[in-house]
Design a protein around this motif. Sequence first.
Motif, short mmCIF file in Angstrom:
data_model
loop_
_atom_site.label_atom_id
_atom_site.label_comp_id
_atom_site.label_asym_id
_atom_site.label_seq_id
_atom_site.Cartn_x
_atom_site.Cartn_y
_atom_site.Cartn_z
N ARG A 1 31.41 1.15 -18.78
CA ARG A 1 29.97 1.45 -18.91
C ARG A 1 29.12 0.50 -18.07
N SER A 2 29.63 -0.68 -17.79
CA SER A 2 28.84 -1.70 -17.08
C SER A 2 28.96 -1.63 -15.57
N ILE A 3 29.87 -0.81 -15.05
CA ILE A 3 30.14 -0.79 -13.62
C ILE A 3 28.90 -0.35 -12.85
N ALA A 4 28.52 -1.14 -11.87
CA ALA A 4 27.28 -0.88 -11.12
C ALA A 4 27.54 -0.75 -9.63
N CYS A 5 28.77 -0.43 -9.24
CA CYS A 5 29.11 -0.23 -7.83
C CYS A 5 29.66 1.17 -7.66
N PRO A 6 29.76 1.68 -6.42
CA PRO A 6 30.36 2.99 -6.21
C PRO A 6 31.78 3.03 -6.78
N ALA A 7 32.09 4.05 -7.54
CA ALA A 7 33.38 4.12 -8.23
C ALA A 7 33.96 5.52 -8.13
N LYS B 1 35.93 -4.49 6.23
CA LYS B 1 35.88 -4.56 4.78
C LYS B 1 37.24 -5.00 4.25
N THR B 2 37.27 -5.88 3.27
CA THR B 2 38.52 -6.28 2.61
C THR B 2 38.77 -5.34 1.45
N ILE B 3 39.96 -4.74 1.44
CA ILE B 3 40.34 -3.80 0.39
C ILE B 3 41.58 -4.34 -0.32
N TYR B 4 41.48 -4.52 -1.62
CA TYR B 4 42.63 -4.89 -2.43
C TYR B 4 43.23 -3.64 -3.05
N LEU B 5 44.55 -3.48 -2.91
CA LEU B 5 45.29 -2.39 -3.51
C LEU B 5 46.24 -3.01 -4.54
N LEU B 6 46.01 -2.75 -5.81
CA LEU B 6 46.76 -3.40 -6.87
C LEU B 6 47.86 -2.48 -7.39
N CYS B 7 49.06 -3.03 -7.48
CA CYS B 7 50.24 -2.26 -7.87
C CYS B 7 50.39 -2.17 -9.38
N GLY B 8 51.06 -1.14 -9.83
CA GLY B 8 51.28 -0.92 -11.25
C GLY B 8 52.59 -1.50 -11.76
N LEU B 9 52.92 -1.15 -12.98
CA LEU B 9 54.13 -1.59 -13.64
C LEU B 9 55.36 -1.24 -12.81
N ALA C 1 40.97 11.03 -0.57
CA ALA C 1 40.09 10.58 -1.65
C ALA C 1 39.63 9.14 -1.43
N LEU C 2 40.53 8.29 -0.98
CA LEU C 2 40.16 6.89 -0.74
C LEU C 2 39.18 6.77 0.42
N ARG C 3 39.36 7.57 1.44
CA ARG C 3 38.39 7.53 2.55
C ARG C 3 37.01 7.98 2.06
N GLU C 4 36.97 9.00 1.22
CA GLU C 4 35.70 9.42 0.64
C GLU C 4 35.10 8.30 -0.19
N TRP C 5 35.93 7.63 -0.96
CA TRP C 5 35.47 6.49 -1.78
C TRP C 5 34.88 5.39 -0.92
N LEU C 6 35.53 5.08 0.19
CA LEU C 6 35.06 4.02 1.06
C LEU C 6 33.74 4.39 1.75
N ASP C 7 33.46 5.69 1.83
CA ASP C 7 32.21 6.14 2.46
C ASP C 7 31.09 6.35 1.46
N MET C 8 31.39 6.19 0.17
CA MET C 8 30.35 6.37 -0.85
C MET C 8 29.23 5.35 -0.68
N ASN C 9 28.00 5.81 -0.80
CA ASN C 9 26.86 4.92 -0.69
C ASN C 9 26.75 4.03 -1.92
N THR C 10 26.21 2.85 -1.71
CA THR C 10 25.96 1.95 -2.83
C THR C 10 24.95 2.59 -3.77
N ILE C 11 25.22 2.48 -5.09
CA ILE C 11 24.32 3.09 -6.07
C ILE C 11 23.33 2.05 -6.59
#
Length: 234
Positions: free
Chosen positions: A169-175, A3-11, A224-234
Amino acid sequence: MKKTIYLLCGLLCDAAVWEAQAAALQPDHEVRTISFEGLASMQAMADKVLADAPARFALAGHSMGGRVALEVVRRAPQRVERLALLDTGFEAAAPGEQQRRMVLVNQALKEGIASIAATWGLPMLAPAKRSEPRLVKAVVDMVGRMSGAIYAGQTRALLGRPDATDVLRSIACPAMVICGMEDGWSPPERHERMAELIPGAKLRLIEHSGHMSMMEEPEAVLRALREWLDMNTI
Protein backbone atom coordinates in the motif's frame (compact mmCIF):
# COMPACT_ATOMS: atom_id res chain seq x y z
CA MET A 1 24.12 7.31 -17.11
CA LYS A 2 22.95 3.70 -17.17
CA LYS A 3 20.13 2.72 -14.82
CA THR A 4 21.13 0.10 -12.23
CA ILE A 5 18.72 -2.84 -12.19
CA TYR A 6 18.77 -5.49 -9.48
CA LEU A 7 17.31 -8.88 -10.40
CA LEU A 8 16.67 -10.93 -7.26
CA CYS A 9 16.56 -14.72 -7.44
CA GLY A 10 14.04 -16.98 -5.75
CA LEU A 11 14.23 -20.12 -3.66
CA LEU A 12 16.87 -22.56 -4.98
CA CYS A 13 17.49 -20.27 -7.94
CA ASP A 14 20.67 -18.64 -9.21
CA ALA A 15 21.51 -16.28 -12.07
CA ALA A 16 20.33 -18.86 -14.62
CA VAL A 17 16.72 -17.98 -13.83
CA TRP A 18 17.26 -14.41 -15.09
CA GLU A 19 19.81 -15.25 -17.80
CA ALA A 20 17.75 -14.28 -20.85
CA GLN A 21 16.49 -11.00 -19.42
CA ALA A 22 19.85 -9.99 -17.94
CA ALA A 23 21.62 -10.55 -21.25
CA ALA A 24 19.03 -8.52 -23.16
CA LEU A 25 19.00 -5.60 -20.71
CA GLN A 26 22.74 -5.45 -20.05
CA PRO A 27 23.73 -3.35 -23.09
CA ASP A 28 21.58 -0.43 -21.95
CA HIS A 29 21.62 -0.87 -18.17
CA GLU A 30 23.87 -1.98 -15.34
CA VAL A 31 22.28 -5.30 -14.42
CA ARG A 32 23.13 -6.99 -11.12
CA THR A 33 21.69 -10.44 -10.47
CA ILE A 34 21.68 -11.50 -6.83
CA SER A 35 21.04 -14.94 -5.33
CA PHE A 36 20.87 -15.73 -1.65
CA GLU A 37 22.90 -18.84 -0.86
CA GLY A 38 23.93 -19.07 2.78
CA LEU A 39 21.36 -16.60 4.12
CA ALA A 40 18.47 -17.53 6.41
CA SER A 41 16.35 -14.39 6.92
CA MET A 42 14.58 -11.80 4.80
CA GLN A 43 16.48 -9.12 6.71
CA ALA A 44 19.88 -10.58 5.84
CA MET A 45 18.85 -10.94 2.20
CA ALA A 46 17.69 -7.31 2.05
CA ASP A 47 20.98 -6.25 3.65
CA LYS A 48 22.85 -8.04 0.86
CA VAL A 49 20.95 -6.06 -1.76
CA LEU A 50 21.45 -2.72 -0.04
CA ALA A 51 25.09 -3.25 0.92
CA ASP A 52 26.61 -1.84 -2.26
CA ALA A 53 23.55 -0.47 -4.04
CA PRO A 54 23.60 3.05 -5.49
CA ALA A 55 21.44 5.79 -4.07
CA ARG A 56 18.63 4.93 -6.51
CA PHE A 57 18.02 1.70 -8.41
CA ALA A 58 15.37 -0.38 -10.14
CA LEU A 59 14.40 -3.57 -8.34
CA ALA A 60 12.84 -6.77 -9.70
CA GLY A 61 12.32 -9.88 -7.61
CA HIS A 62 11.14 -13.37 -8.50
CA SER A 63 9.41 -15.70 -6.02
CA MET A 64 11.40 -15.50 -2.76
CA GLY A 65 13.31 -12.64 -4.40
CA GLY A 66 10.03 -10.73 -4.69
CA ARG A 67 9.58 -11.01 -0.95
CA VAL A 68 13.16 -9.79 -0.49
CA ALA A 69 12.34 -6.86 -2.77
CA LEU A 70 9.42 -5.94 -0.53
CA GLU A 71 11.72 -6.08 2.49
CA VAL A 72 14.11 -3.72 0.67
CA VAL A 73 11.21 -1.34 0.05
CA ARG A 74 10.21 -1.62 3.70
CA ARG A 75 13.72 -0.58 4.76
CA ALA A 76 14.66 1.95 2.07
CA PRO A 77 11.65 3.05 0.01
CA GLN A 78 13.33 6.26 -1.11
CA ARG A 79 16.07 4.29 -2.86
CA VAL A 80 13.84 2.10 -5.04
CA GLU A 81 13.23 3.97 -8.29
CA ARG A 82 10.81 1.32 -9.65
CA LEU A 83 9.67 -2.14 -8.57
CA ALA A 84 8.70 -5.34 -10.39
CA LEU A 85 7.34 -8.38 -8.56
CA LEU A 86 7.25 -11.70 -10.41
CA ASP A 87 5.53 -14.96 -9.38
CA THR A 88 5.70 -14.09 -5.70
CA GLY A 89 3.49 -13.24 -2.72
CA PHE A 90 3.07 -10.85 0.17
CA GLU A 91 1.39 -12.71 3.03
CA ALA A 92 3.10 -14.12 6.11
CA ALA A 93 3.50 -17.91 6.40
CA ALA A 94 0.19 -19.76 6.42
CA PRO A 95 -0.88 -22.39 8.98
CA GLY A 96 0.65 -25.73 8.07
CA GLU A 97 3.15 -24.21 5.63
CA GLN A 98 6.15 -25.13 7.74
CA GLN A 99 5.19 -28.80 7.84
CA ARG A 100 4.61 -28.91 4.08
CA ARG A 101 7.89 -27.23 3.23
CA MET A 102 9.97 -29.27 5.66
CA VAL A 103 9.13 -32.58 3.98
CA LEU A 104 11.38 -31.79 1.02
CA VAL A 105 13.90 -29.85 3.12
CA ASN A 106 14.44 -32.84 5.38
CA GLN A 107 14.78 -35.13 2.38
CA ALA A 108 17.38 -32.80 0.85
CA LEU A 109 19.34 -32.67 4.11
CA LYS A 110 19.26 -36.45 4.44
CA GLU A 111 19.69 -37.59 0.83
CA GLY A 112 21.19 -34.58 -0.94
CA ILE A 113 19.67 -31.82 -3.03
CA ALA A 114 19.65 -33.96 -6.18
CA SER A 115 17.06 -36.22 -4.57
CA ILE A 116 14.43 -33.48 -4.64
CA ALA A 117 15.50 -31.44 -7.70
CA ALA A 118 12.91 -32.85 -10.09
CA THR A 119 10.25 -33.28 -7.38
CA TRP A 120 10.59 -29.61 -6.49
CA GLY A 121 11.27 -28.22 -9.95
CA LEU A 122 8.71 -29.86 -12.23
CA PRO A 123 5.60 -28.55 -10.43
CA MET A 124 7.04 -25.05 -10.81
CA LEU A 125 6.54 -25.29 -14.58
CA ALA A 126 3.34 -25.02 -16.57
CA PRO A 127 2.05 -28.55 -17.32
CA ALA A 128 2.90 -28.37 -21.03
CA LYS A 129 6.43 -27.19 -20.25
CA ARG A 130 7.23 -30.24 -18.10
CA SER A 131 7.88 -32.26 -21.25
CA GLU A 132 10.45 -29.83 -22.69
CA PRO A 133 13.79 -31.55 -22.00
CA ARG A 134 16.01 -28.47 -22.30
CA LEU A 135 13.90 -26.40 -19.93
CA VAL A 136 13.49 -29.21 -17.41
CA LYS A 137 17.24 -29.86 -17.45
CA ALA A 138 17.97 -26.16 -16.88
CA VAL A 139 15.70 -26.07 -13.82
CA VAL A 140 16.95 -29.37 -12.38
CA ASP A 141 20.59 -28.39 -12.96
CA MET A 142 20.01 -25.04 -11.24
CA VAL A 143 18.52 -26.72 -8.18
CA GLY A 144 21.37 -29.22 -8.25
CA ARG A 145 23.90 -26.41 -7.82
CA MET A 146 22.40 -25.72 -4.40
CA SER A 147 22.57 -27.90 -1.27
CA GLY A 148 20.36 -29.13 1.50
CA ALA A 149 21.84 -26.53 3.84
CA ILE A 150 21.08 -23.70 1.38
CA TYR A 151 17.54 -25.00 0.97
CA ALA A 152 17.04 -25.18 4.73
CA GLY A 153 18.34 -21.66 5.28
CA GLN A 154 16.23 -20.11 2.53
CA THR A 155 13.19 -21.98 3.81
CA ARG A 156 13.77 -20.54 7.29
CA ALA A 157 13.83 -17.10 5.71
CA LEU A 158 10.53 -17.72 3.94
CA LEU A 159 8.84 -19.12 7.03
CA GLY A 160 9.91 -16.06 9.01
CA ARG A 161 8.77 -13.54 6.43
CA PRO A 162 6.62 -10.64 7.65
CA ASP A 163 3.28 -9.77 6.11
CA ALA A 164 3.90 -7.10 3.46
CA THR A 165 0.37 -5.78 2.91
CA ASP A 166 1.25 -2.37 4.34
CA VAL A 167 4.41 -2.25 2.22
CA LEU A 168 2.39 -2.79 -0.95
CA ARG A 169 0.00 0.00 0.00
CA SER A 170 2.93 2.36 0.66
CA ILE A 171 4.73 1.90 -2.67
CA ALA A 172 5.16 5.27 -4.36
CA CYS A 173 7.24 4.35 -7.42
CA PRO A 174 6.28 2.83 -10.79
CA ALA A 175 5.42 -0.81 -10.15
CA MET A 176 4.53 -3.86 -12.20
CA VAL A 177 3.26 -7.24 -11.04
CA ILE A 178 4.03 -10.16 -13.38
CA CYS A 179 2.79 -13.75 -13.11
CA GLY A 180 2.61 -16.89 -15.20
CA MET A 181 -1.02 -17.64 -15.99
CA GLU A 182 -0.43 -21.28 -15.03
CA ASP A 183 1.54 -20.58 -11.86
CA GLY A 184 0.16 -23.16 -9.45
CA TRP A 185 2.49 -22.17 -6.62
CA SER A 186 1.67 -18.44 -6.53
CA PRO A 187 -1.44 -18.05 -8.71
CA PRO A 188 -2.61 -15.08 -10.77
CA GLU A 189 -5.36 -14.26 -8.28
CA ARG A 190 -2.73 -13.41 -5.67
CA HIS A 191 -0.99 -11.11 -8.13
CA GLU A 192 -4.26 -9.41 -9.01
CA ARG A 193 -4.64 -8.62 -5.31
CA MET A 194 -1.07 -7.32 -5.13
CA ALA A 195 -1.67 -5.04 -8.11
CA GLU A 196 -4.83 -3.74 -6.44
CA LEU A 197 -2.91 -2.91 -3.27
CA ILE A 198 -0.07 -1.02 -5.01
CA PRO A 199 -1.08 2.49 -6.11
CA GLY A 200 -0.90 2.76 -9.90
CA ALA A 201 0.55 -0.71 -10.44
CA LYS A 202 0.29 -2.56 -13.75
CA LEU A 203 -0.47 -6.29 -13.93
CA ARG A 204 0.91 -8.48 -16.70
CA LEU A 205 -0.03 -12.17 -16.95
CA ILE A 206 2.28 -14.38 -19.01
CA GLU A 207 0.56 -17.02 -21.12
CA HIS A 208 1.84 -20.62 -21.30
CA SER A 209 3.91 -20.09 -18.16
CA GLY A 210 4.07 -21.38 -14.60
CA HIS A 211 6.14 -20.20 -11.65
CA MET A 212 9.44 -20.02 -13.57
CA SER A 213 8.09 -17.46 -16.03
CA MET A 214 11.47 -15.95 -16.94
CA MET A 215 12.75 -19.34 -18.09
CA GLU A 216 9.47 -20.62 -19.55
CA GLU A 217 8.54 -17.56 -21.62
CA PRO A 218 11.68 -15.40 -21.64
CA GLU A 219 10.65 -13.06 -24.46
CA ALA A 220 7.22 -12.33 -22.98
CA VAL A 221 8.77 -11.52 -19.60
CA LEU A 222 11.40 -9.36 -21.27
CA ARG A 223 8.69 -7.37 -23.05
CA ALA A 224 6.95 -6.79 -19.73
CA LEU A 225 10.19 -5.67 -18.10
CA ARG A 226 10.95 -3.26 -20.93
CA GLU A 227 7.47 -1.79 -20.48
CA TRP A 228 8.15 -1.53 -16.75
CA LEU A 229 11.43 0.28 -17.34
CA ASP A 230 9.61 2.78 -19.58
CA MET A 231 6.86 3.51 -17.07
CA ASN A 232 6.72 7.15 -16.05
CA THR A 233 7.33 8.13 -12.46
CA ILE A 234 4.03 8.45 -10.58
